[in-house]
Motif scaffolding. Structure first.
Motif, PDB file in Angstrom:
ATOM      1  N   PRO A  19       0.943  -1.029   0.156  1.00  0.00           N
ATOM      2  CA  PRO A  19      -0.123   0.088  -0.083  1.00  0.00           C
ATOM      3  C   PRO A  19       1.032   1.331   0.076  1.00  0.00           C
ATOM      4  O   PRO A  19       2.042   1.196   0.522  1.00  0.00           O
ATOM      5  CB  PRO A  19      -0.643  -0.086   1.329  1.00  0.00           C
ATOM      6  CG  PRO A  19      -0.039  -0.936   2.175  1.00  0.00           C
ATOM      7  CD  PRO A  19       0.722  -1.818   1.126  1.00  0.00           C
ATOM      8  N   ILE A  20       0.425   2.366  -0.521  1.00  0.00           N
ATOM      9  CA  ILE A  20       0.842   3.427  -0.666  1.00  0.00           C
ATOM     10  C   ILE A  20      -0.001   4.502   0.194  1.00  0.00           C
ATOM     11  O   ILE A  20      -1.111   4.842  -0.342  1.00  0.00           O
ATOM     12  CB  ILE A  20       1.122   3.998  -2.059  1.00  0.00           C
ATOM     13  CG1 ILE A  20       1.895   2.948  -2.835  1.00  0.00           C
ATOM     14  CG2 ILE A  20       1.752   5.602  -2.060  1.00  0.00           C
ATOM     15  CD1 ILE A  20       2.186   3.326  -4.476  1.00  0.00           C
ATOM     16  N   ALA A  21       0.782   5.132   1.045  1.00  0.00           N
ATOM     17  CA  ALA A  21       0.201   6.397   1.926  1.00  0.00           C
ATOM     18  C   ALA A  21       0.082   7.530   1.226  1.00  0.00           C
ATOM     19  O   ALA A  21       0.981   7.830   0.347  1.00  0.00           O
ATOM     20  CB  ALA A  21       0.850   6.203   3.208  1.00  0.00           C
ATOM     21  N   GLY A  22      -0.950   8.310   1.217  1.00  0.00           N
ATOM     22  CA  GLY A  22      -0.928   9.689   0.736  1.00  0.00           C
ATOM     23  C   GLY A  22      -1.842  10.517   1.497  1.00  0.00           C
ATOM     24  O   GLY A  22      -2.374  10.343   2.641  1.00  0.00           O
ATOM     25  N   TYR A  23      -1.931  12.103   1.067  1.00  0.00           N
ATOM     26  CA  TYR A  23      -2.718  12.892   1.840  1.00  0.00           C
ATOM     27  C   TYR A  23      -3.708  13.666   0.914  1.00  0.00           C
ATOM     28  O   TYR A  23      -2.941  14.152  -0.398  1.00  0.00           O
ATOM     29  CB  TYR A  23      -1.775  13.870   2.545  1.00  0.00           C
ATOM     30  CG  TYR A  23      -2.705  14.627   3.430  1.00  0.00           C
ATOM     31  CD1 TYR A  23      -3.255  14.282   4.700  1.00  0.00           C
ATOM     32  CD2 TYR A  23      -2.862  15.831   2.917  1.00  0.00           C
ATOM     33  CE1 TYR A  23      -3.941  15.111   5.404  1.00  0.00           C
ATOM     34  CE2 TYR A  23      -3.389  16.885   3.769  1.00  0.00           C
ATOM     35  CZ  TYR A  23      -4.088  16.240   5.069  1.00  0.00           C
ATOM     36  OH  TYR A  23      -4.837  17.309   5.850  1.00  0.00           O
ATOM     37  N   ASP A  24      -4.847  13.969   0.936  1.00  0.00           N
ATOM     38  CA  ASP A  24      -5.642  14.340  -0.017  1.00  0.00           C
ATOM     39  C   ASP A  24      -5.771  16.075   0.386  1.00  0.00           C
ATOM     40  O   ASP A  24      -6.543  16.155   1.453  1.00  0.00           O
ATOM     41  CB  ASP A  24      -7.150  13.987  -0.138  1.00  0.00           C
ATOM     42  CG  ASP A  24      -7.787  14.566  -1.465  1.00  0.00           C
ATOM     43  OD1 ASP A  24      -7.744  15.755  -1.377  1.00  0.00           O
ATOM     44  OD2 ASP A  24      -8.391  13.662  -2.110  1.00  0.00           O
ATOM     45  N   ASP A  25      -5.130  17.047  -0.173  1.00  0.00           N
ATOM     46  CA  ASP A  25      -5.357  18.366   0.541  1.00  0.00           C
ATOM     47  C   ASP A  25      -6.680  18.872   0.494  1.00  0.00           C
ATOM     48  O   ASP A  25      -7.171  19.664   1.082  1.00  0.00           O
ATOM     49  CB  ASP A  25      -4.277  19.346  -0.535  1.00  0.00           C
ATOM     50  CG  ASP A  25      -3.053  19.144   0.019  1.00  0.00           C
ATOM     51  OD1 ASP A  25      -2.578  18.648   1.000  1.00  0.00           O
ATOM     52  OD2 ASP A  25      -2.149  19.185  -0.928  1.00  0.00           O
ATOM     53  N   GLU A  26      -7.400  18.519  -0.736  1.00  0.00           N
ATOM     54  CA  GLU A  26      -8.622  18.866  -0.863  1.00  0.00           C
ATOM     55  C   GLU A  26      -9.831  18.824   0.328  1.00  0.00           C
ATOM     56  O   GLU A  26     -10.425  19.313   0.681  1.00  0.00           O
ATOM     57  CB  GLU A  26      -9.408  18.648  -2.271  1.00  0.00           C
ATOM     58  CG  GLU A  26      -8.645  19.419  -3.477  1.00  0.00           C
ATOM     59  CD  GLU A  26      -9.186  18.781  -4.719  1.00  0.00           C
ATOM     60  OE1 GLU A  26     -10.505  18.467  -4.767  1.00  0.00           O
ATOM     61  OE2 GLU A  26      -8.677  19.140  -5.811  1.00  0.00           O
ATOM     62  N   ILE A  27      -9.772  17.227   0.686  1.00  0.00           N
ATOM     63  CA  ILE A  27     -10.572  16.946   1.699  1.00  0.00           C
ATOM     64  C   ILE A  27      -9.857  16.753   3.049  1.00  0.00           C
ATOM     65  O   ILE A  27     -10.465  16.449   4.230  1.00  0.00           O
ATOM     66  CB  ILE A  27     -11.391  15.576   1.390  1.00  0.00           C
ATOM     67  CG1 ILE A  27     -10.409  14.586   1.048  1.00  0.00           C
ATOM     68  CG2 ILE A  27     -12.274  15.929   0.346  1.00  0.00           C
ATOM     69  CD1 ILE A  27     -11.015  13.428   0.611  1.00  0.00           C
ATOM     70  N   ASN A  28      -8.477  17.117   3.083  1.00  0.00           N
ATOM     71  CA  ASN A  28      -7.646  17.241   4.237  1.00  0.00           C
ATOM     72  C   ASN A  28      -7.791  15.859   5.001  1.00  0.00           C
ATOM     73  O   ASN A  28      -8.057  15.890   6.373  1.00  0.00           O
ATOM     74  CB  ASN A  28      -8.133  18.199   5.423  1.00  0.00           C
ATOM     75  CG  ASN A  28      -7.789  19.569   4.612  1.00  0.00           C
ATOM     76  OD1 ASN A  28      -6.697  19.809   3.996  1.00  0.00           O
ATOM     77  ND2 ASN A  28      -8.689  20.506   4.724  1.00  0.00           N
ATOM     78  N   VAL A  29      -7.491  14.606   4.193  1.00  0.00           N
ATOM     79  CA  VAL A  29      -7.367  13.219   4.924  1.00  0.00           C
ATOM     80  C   VAL A  29      -6.433  12.608   4.417  1.00  0.00           C
ATOM     81  O   VAL A  29      -5.869  12.742   3.298  1.00  0.00           O
ATOM     82  CB  VAL A  29      -8.776  12.690   4.624  1.00  0.00           C
ATOM     83  CG1 VAL A  29      -9.995  12.987   5.371  1.00  0.00           C
ATOM     84  CG2 VAL A  29      -9.170  12.277   3.292  1.00  0.00           C
ATOM     85  N   HIS A  30      -5.949  11.591   5.036  1.00  0.00           N
ATOM     86  CA  HIS A  30      -4.882  10.478   4.653  1.00  0.00           C
ATOM     87  C   HIS A  30      -5.626   9.396   3.808  1.00  0.00           C
ATOM     88  O   HIS A  30      -6.511   8.994   4.367  1.00  0.00           O
ATOM     89  CB  HIS A  30      -4.054  10.018   5.671  1.00  0.00           C
ATOM     90  CG  HIS A  30      -3.148  10.763   6.506  1.00  0.00           C
ATOM     91  ND1 HIS A  30      -3.477  11.566   7.574  1.00  0.00           N
ATOM     92  CD2 HIS A  30      -1.743  11.147   6.266  1.00  0.00           C
ATOM     93  CE1 HIS A  30      -2.538  12.254   7.747  1.00  0.00           C
ATOM     94  NE2 HIS A  30      -1.480  12.160   7.260  1.00  0.00           N
TER      95      HIS A  30
END
Length: 51
Positions: free
Chosen positions: A39-50
Motif C-alpha cells: 500500500p502507498i500512503a498519501g494525503y488529499d489536500d482538498e478533503i484534508n485526509v490521509h
C-alpha cells in the motif's frame, strides 16, 4: 553566536535541491511499493485526509 551541529550542515546544498532530492526519494519509494504490491500512503489536500 549561534551553535551548529553536524545535522545543521547541508554541505552547500540549497534548500531547493534538498527539496527536489526528497521528492525524488518519495517517488522512488512509491514505485518500489507499486512493484511489490504494497500500500502507498498519501494525503488529499482538498478533503484534508490521509488516503
Amino acid at each position: 553566536m549561534s551553535e551548529r551541529n553536524e545535522l545543521d550542515s547541508t554541505c552547500g546544498i540549497s534548500d531547493e535541491e534538498l527539496t527536489e532530492r526528497f521528492k525524488e526519494s518519495i517517488r522512488i519509494d512509491q514505485e518500489i511499493c507499486k512493484v511489490k504490491g504494497l500500500p502507498i500512503a498519501g494525503y488529499d489536500d482538498e478533503i484534508n485526509v490521509h488516503i
